[in-house]
Design a protein around this motif. Structure first.
Motif, PDB file in Angstrom:
ATOM      1  N   ARG A   1       1.255  -1.322  -0.066  1.00 57.88           N
ATOM      2  CA  ARG A   1      -0.009  -0.524  -0.070  1.00 57.88           C
ATOM      3  C   ARG A   1       0.851   1.271  -0.132  1.00 57.88           C
ATOM      4  O   ARG A   1       1.106   2.530  -0.809  1.00 57.88           O
ATOM      5  CB  ARG A   1      -0.747  -0.373   0.948  1.00 57.88           C
ATOM      6  N   SER A   2       1.827   0.937   0.420  1.00 51.36           N
ATOM      7  CA  SER A   2       2.819   2.386   0.333  1.00 51.36           C
ATOM      8  C   SER A   2       3.296   2.814  -0.655  1.00 51.36           C
ATOM      9  O   SER A   2       3.722   4.221  -0.489  1.00 51.36           O
ATOM     10  CB  SER A   2       4.085   2.235   1.642  1.00 51.36           C
ATOM     11  N   LEU A   3       3.291   2.112  -2.435  1.00 50.26           N
ATOM     12  CA  LEU A   3       4.108   2.054  -2.680  1.00 50.26           C
ATOM     13  C   LEU A   3       2.664   2.356  -4.096  1.00 50.26           C
ATOM     14  O   LEU A   3       3.172   1.973  -5.166  1.00 50.26           O
ATOM     15  CB  LEU A   3       5.358   0.760  -3.300  1.00 50.26           C
ATOM     16  N   ALA A   4       1.342   2.913  -3.689  1.00 52.67           N
ATOM     17  CA  ALA A   4       0.175   2.632  -3.789  1.00 52.67           C
ATOM     18  C   ALA A   4       0.654   3.737  -5.478  1.00 52.67           C
ATOM     19  O   ALA A   4       0.204   3.451  -6.415  1.00 52.67           O
ATOM     20  CB  ALA A   4      -0.821   3.119  -3.737  1.00 52.67           C
ATOM     21  N   PHE A   5       1.201   5.385  -4.727  1.00 46.85           N
ATOM     22  CA  PHE A   5       1.626   6.252  -5.657  1.00 46.85           C
ATOM     23  C   PHE A   5       3.141   6.063  -6.226  1.00 46.85           C
ATOM     24  O   PHE A   5       3.358   7.649  -7.040  1.00 46.85           O
ATOM     25  CB  PHE A   5       1.369   7.250  -5.414  1.00 46.85           C
ATOM     26  N   ALA A   6       3.613   5.545  -5.804  1.00 46.70           N
ATOM     27  CA  ALA A   6       5.673   5.385  -6.493  1.00 46.70           C
ATOM     28  C   ALA A   6       5.169   4.849  -7.920  1.00 46.70           C
ATOM     29  O   ALA A   6       4.570   4.217  -8.590  1.00 46.70           O
ATOM     30  CB  ALA A   6       5.690   4.071  -5.770  1.00 46.70           C
ATOM     31  N   ASP A   7       6.029   5.128  -8.781  1.00 43.53           N
ATOM     32  CA  ASP A   7       6.441   4.819 -10.013  1.00 43.53           C
ATOM     33  C   ASP A   7       7.304   3.745  -9.826  1.00 43.53           C
ATOM     34  O   ASP A   7       8.780   3.556 -10.383  1.00 43.53           O
ATOM     35  CB  ASP A   7       7.841   6.666 -10.686  1.00 43.53           C
ATOM     36  N   THR A   8       6.238   3.072  -9.973  1.00 46.24           N
ATOM     37  CA  THR A   8       7.451   1.231  -9.929  1.00 46.24           C
ATOM     38  C   THR A   8       5.861  -0.063 -10.411  1.00 46.24           C
ATOM     39  O   THR A   8       4.670   0.909 -10.199  1.00 46.24           O
ATOM     40  CB  THR A   8       7.838   1.296  -8.511  1.00 46.24           C
TER      41      THR A   8
END
Length: 218
Positions: A45-52
């Protein structure tokens, strides 16, 4: 200072997605209004908006937001469009397509993806999606029945099997090639002619069940 999910989605749209040549206001609005974080597996969830990419299980991934947006922009979805999605995955792209078009028929071979996507999409009040468990390429689909076809896994080479399902004026998005360098292409039907446009280079996990080759033109 804690950044709210709403602010994070706005930053994703205008600091990450827009600089990747995504200028369609409708696509940018969808990407920042739909809660992408609710479609991401809890562990990521912490990567929901990451470019990955985000792992979904079964070797599949949730595409980077900029790739999702670039695909949506290239398909130029209209409110009247009937849409076919090959590969439901997290259901986020499904929800985006449904928000832009008339209806979406989405296929996936994993029941866990279908069940999770059904729940997440329903939470958004979206009711114009039909989810199907199975291989889209083996399904009985209407000829010339779709204005938009989005293939969310890669193919080793271009395959024309989907062309028969495109209505006149219809658009087909797929990624073809072998890792680490693949190419996203858009195919548009003009009567009996199918025009290919090469969009950009990317990399995407392959479809698990591929269509049978017939005419390769890539």
């Amino acid at each position: 200072m804690t950044v709210s999910n709403r602010d994070a989605r706005y930053n994703m749209a205008y600091q990450q997605i827009r600089p990747w040549d995504v200028f369609d206001d409708q696509v940018l609005d969808i990407m920042q209004s739909l809660p992408r974080e609710q479609f991401v597996p809890h562990a990521y969830r912490s990567l929901a908006f990451a470019d990955t990419r985000i792992p979904l299980g079964h070797g599949q991934v949730m595409m980077e937001p900029k790739l999702e947006a670039r695909m949506l922009q290239s398909l130029a979805v209209r409110p009247s469009d009937q849409i076919l999605e090959v590969g439901t995955g997290s259901g986020f792209v499904t929800a985006c397509l449904a928000s832009l078009g008339n209806s979406v028929s989405s296929f996936d071979i994993y029941d866990a993806f279908i069940n999770t996507a059904k729940e997440k999409i329903a939470m958004q009040g979206i009711n114009n999606v039909h989810l199907h468990l199975g291989n889209a390429f083996a399904a009985e689909l209407p000829r010339e029945g779709f204005d938009v076809i989005a293939v969310t896994g890669s193919l080793p080479a271009y395959n024309d099997q989907c062309e028969q399902f495109l209505a006149t004026g219809g658009r087909l998005f797929m990624v073809v090639g072998t890792s680490p360098v693949m190419e996203a292409i858009l195919v548009t039907r003009h009567g009996d002619e199918f025009v290919e446009e090469h969009l950009f280079e990317t990399d995407l996990p392959p479809l698990e069940l591929l269509p049978q080759p017939s005419r390769f033109s890539f």
